[in-house]
Design a protein around this motif. Sequence first.
Motif, short mmCIF file in Angstrom:
data_model
loop_
_atom_site.label_atom_id
_atom_site.label_comp_id
_atom_site.label_asym_id
_atom_site.label_seq_id
_atom_site.Cartn_x
_atom_site.Cartn_y
_atom_site.Cartn_z
N VAL A 193 0.84 -1.12 0.02
CA VAL A 193 0.01 -0.11 -0.24
C VAL A 193 0.98 1.16 0.05
CG1 VAL A 193 -1.80 1.26 1.20
CG2 VAL A 193 -1.65 -1.24 1.14
N LEU A 245 -6.60 -3.38 0.60
CA LEU A 245 -5.77 -3.92 -0.80
C LEU A 245 -6.87 -3.63 -2.07
CD1 LEU A 245 -3.88 -6.75 0.28
CD2 LEU A 245 -3.34 -4.68 0.15
N GLU A 246 -6.17 -3.22 -3.13
CA GLU A 246 -6.85 -2.79 -4.27
C GLU A 246 -8.33 -3.40 -4.85
OE1 GLU A 246 -8.41 -0.38 -7.02
OE2 GLU A 246 -6.66 0.41 -5.96
N ARG A 249 -11.49 -3.01 -2.70
CA ARG A 249 -11.69 -1.61 -2.25
C ARG A 249 -13.55 -1.74 -2.69
NH1 ARG A 249 -6.57 1.54 -3.46
NH2 ARG A 249 -5.22 0.63 -1.59
#
Length: 307
Positions: A193, A245-246, A249
Amino acid sequence: MLSSEGITIRHFEQGDMPLLGELYNSVTSRGNAVFWWVGDEENWENVYCAFENGKMVAKGQVEIINIVPPGRSKESRHSIYLNLKTIPEREEDYDLLESMYRTLLLRALELKETLSTAYKTTLCVGNNASEIANTQFFEKEKGFCQYNSLFKMNHTLDHSYTVPELKKEFEFATWMMETPQEEDLYLELEAEVWPETPLGKERLSQFKQNPLWNSMVVREGERVVGSLMVWQEEKSGYIENVFVLEPWRRFGIARYMLSQALNYFRTHGLEEAYLMVLTDNDSALHLYESVGFRLSSEERRYRIELL
């Protein structure tokens, strides 16, 4: 010990505590000054005080904040921060500030020698937006450049908080990171991140020593997909390192963890919570506002490369 024109600069000592209290009250009397406390005795080798006619007229200290672990991007940087404050009537005394700064810089260079040479090191300072005179010394005299700002956001814990539903594929848990292997796993996630300023094991160890420290995570299967840390600072709860974490989201995970954190603080009798967030992180700002956090102050951060 350094003496010049009636000023004596030396390490902080136990007997200086009453004078430190006077300096703190003087510095903070006009608002939200960023003033570091001296910490435990083992930290006093990083703390320097200036005395004149029996009065403490300035205090400064340095600390390693970020240590880059092996294998990170070459763009990553170790970070050493400093904090330097004078009594209000000496805010523009550049001779005093210069003497203190030189002392702190020498200590920062000593600390730099303990860090891996595979990565460069930045020397940073953070001031409240209202601390104009102090900031001008670092900008105009020492060449520091602003690189980001932090908002401090507060939340009053006057009632319990409804925790939103978590989708059934996710599981919430607390995680004490009791083994070195668990700590390494967390640090790997955290570095995904914030790759340029990873937390590092030493800083994580410091966090874990705070009262009421705990980490809260959301997992999908065995995979940690979101996390935050909490602890107590004086009479307030503090929230740190909130991330999701992407790929995970926009599922409400951060909101869920924040609600759990607020209830955790309230359960332990705390009346307020706060956190810090980068001012250019609009999505985080909107998230925190939506769960009741309100802006209380801005800290502006400046840096130079430490050669």
